[in-house]
Scaffold this motif. Structure first.
Motif, PDB file in Angstrom:
ATOM      1  N   VAL B 134       0.835  -1.214   0.000  1.00  0.00           N
ATOM      2  CA  VAL B 134       0.000   0.000   0.000  1.00  0.00           C
ATOM      3  C   VAL B 134       0.865   1.258   0.000  1.00  0.00           C
ATOM      4  O   VAL B 134       0.644   2.172  -0.802  1.00  0.00           O
ATOM      5  N   ALA B 135       1.838   1.297   0.875  1.00  0.00           N
ATOM      6  CA  ALA B 135       2.682   2.494   0.978  1.00  0.00           C
ATOM      7  C   ALA B 135       3.447   2.734  -0.320  1.00  0.00           C
ATOM      8  O   ALA B 135       3.596   3.869  -0.782  1.00  0.00           O
ATOM      9  N   GLN B 136       3.930   1.645  -0.943  1.00  0.00           N
ATOM     10  CA  GLN B 136       4.678   1.790  -2.192  1.00  0.00           C
ATOM     11  C   GLN B 136       3.765   2.274  -3.318  1.00  0.00           C
ATOM     12  O   GLN B 136       4.159   3.076  -4.161  1.00  0.00           O
ATOM     13  N   SER B 137       2.560   1.746  -3.319  1.00  0.00           N
ATOM     14  CA  SER B 137       1.602   2.180  -4.328  1.00  0.00           C
ATOM     15  C   SER B 137       1.294   3.662  -4.166  1.00  0.00           C
ATOM     16  O   SER B 137       1.223   4.414  -5.144  1.00  0.00           O
ATOM     17  N   TYR B 138       1.129   4.075  -2.899  1.00  0.00           N
ATOM     18  CA  TYR B 138       0.878   5.484  -2.635  1.00  0.00           C
ATOM     19  C   TYR B 138       2.022   6.350  -3.134  1.00  0.00           C
ATOM     20  O   TYR B 138       1.814   7.405  -3.723  1.00  0.00           O
ATOM     21  N   ALA B 139       3.257   5.882  -2.904  1.00  0.00           N
ATOM     22  CA  ALA B 139       4.430   6.641  -3.337  1.00  0.00           C
ATOM     23  C   ALA B 139       4.451   6.800  -4.846  1.00  0.00           C
ATOM     24  O   ALA B 139       4.774   7.870  -5.383  1.00  0.00           O
ATOM     25  N   ILE B 140       4.102   5.747  -5.550  1.00  0.00           N
ATOM     26  CA  ILE B 140       4.058   5.813  -7.026  1.00  0.00           C
ATOM     27  C   ILE B 140       3.005   6.830  -7.467  1.00  0.00           C
ATOM     28  O   ILE B 140       3.248   7.665  -8.356  1.00  0.00           O
TER      29      ILE B 140
END
Lengths: 110, 286
Positions: B134-140
């Motif tokens: 989730v956090a990585q997706s948000y960063a993208i």
């Protein structure tokens, strides 16, 4: 007078093209007309006429349409196409040349 | 109507049987042969004379078969010629499309679209992996939001909304709160609605870049058009038909309208996602 088949070959289609150049005709009319020319030299029966007509139509030299006759029967009328008129003109030219040659030879009277 | 005499019927039957015609042809030829007899009888000819002058029915059948075969062969030749013309026109369209040099700007737009699509795909794969994604997706999504390009402008908003929905399911309360703080900060920096000021000029540039130097859609233009519609892997049918359909057939105005319609659909999805995100930010701030 009966004419040899080899001499007649090619003249049947030309005769039909010439008749159709005057007006459209249906099968029986064509047979009757051919039968009255020059003591029936060009006579042909159904077994010859209709394959000839279908051949000419396949080559695009004549076209046909169907109409209901007074009797209630349908009749197929044939007429010359533009290509048919060109072919007729070309063949008439050839026949005139042939006739001229035969006249020169004394085979045809002048 | 006069019925056809049986002997005449027999001759016609023999002819038709020998000719071996297809059903439609058979009916037409039979009608004509029968009409001949009936016309003759109506004209006063005797049946015997008509039967006698008919000729050999088997020969007639063979000759009719040959004549109608010639007619059907003519149609077949016509169909083959027509097919060859269509095939040549199609090959010409594909060749023209594939060989026309693409403008550098068109290729750059296409690369940008490809990069955004790849980023979104990566983010979605991360979301499927679970909470840690989730956090990585948000960063993208946040990175896309900061790019200010045509595709990134719409895709980033949709990806943000999708990431927050995944967070609702996968993250605990504290993690969700942290994400909501980040979203609020992002909203301050970048706004969360698709920015028309970014999209409109980019759309103008896109529609210009669809066309090659000959003023028609070229290969890069076709790819851009597909990407704008969200097609990354065109189907076989599309691949076969689009070069033929788009390259010669549509006018530039029609192609521009197709592009604008595709961008409008993307904007509509992004606007819907933006409304949801705005609601979250308001709720978080409350």
């Amino acid at each position: 007078m009966r004419v040899e088949r080899e001499l007649l070959r090619g003249s049947g289609p030309l005769a039909v093209l010439q008749l159709l150049a005057r007006r459209e005709m249906y099968g029986y009319e064509l047979v009757e007309a051919l039968g009255t020319i020059a003591d029936g030299v060009l006579s042909m029966g159904q077994s010859t006429l209709y394959p000839l007509l279908y051949n000419l139509e396949a080559k695009g030299l004549i076209s046909s349409r169907v109409e209901e006759a007074e009797s209630g029967r349908t009749r197929r009328y044939y007429s010359l196409t533009k290509a048919g008129r060109s072919e007729l003109a070309a063949q008439r030219k050839q026949w005139r040349s042939l006739a001229e040659a035969m006249r020169t030879l004394g085979i045809l009277e002048t | 109507m006069t019925p056809l005499p049986a002997r005449a019927h027999a001759l016609v039957d023999a002819t038709i049987a020998r000719a071996g015609l297809p059903a439609t042809h058979r009916a037409v030829v039979r009608a004509e042969l029968e009409a001949h007899f009936l016309d003759g009888l109506d004209a006063g000819a005797s049946l015997d004379d008509l039967l006698c002058s008919y000729g050999d029915p088997l020969l007639a059948g063979s000759l009719i078969a040959r004549a109608t075969r010639r007619s059907r062969a003519g149609l077949g030749a016509w169909l083959m010629t027509a097919s060859a013309v269509v095939a040549l026109a199609y090959a010409g369209g594909v060749l023209r499309l594939q060989s026309a040099p693409s403008s550098p700007a068109g290729t750059a737009l296409d690369r940008e679209a490809e990069a955004v699509i790849a980023s979104v795909q990566r983010a979605e794969d991360l979301l499927l992996a679970g909470a840690e994604g989730v956090a990585q997706s948000y960063a993208i999504a946040a990175d896309l939001r900061a790019r200010h390009t045509l595709w990134a402008e719409t895709e980033s908003v949709v990806l943000l909304e999708r990431t927050l929905r995944a967070a609702d399911l996968l993250l605990g309360e504290r993690a969700r709160a942290a994400l909501a703080d980040s979203l609020a900060a992002l909203a301050e920096r970048e706004t969360l609605a698709p920015r028309r000021a970014v999209i409109q000029p980019a759309l103008g540039a896109l529609t210009e870049r669809l066309f090659g130097r000959d003023g028609r859609v070229d290969r890069a233009g076709l790819r851009l058009l597909r990407r704008t519609k969200g097609v990354t892997h065109p189907s076989v049918t599309a691949s076969l038909l689009e070069p033929f359909y788009f390259a010669p057939s549509l006018s530039p105005a029609e192609i521009r309208r197709a592009v604008e319609a595709a961008v409008d659909r993307r904007l509509a999805r992004a606007d819907s996602a933006a409304r949801v995100l705005a609601g979250r930010v308001r709720h978080h701030g409350a």
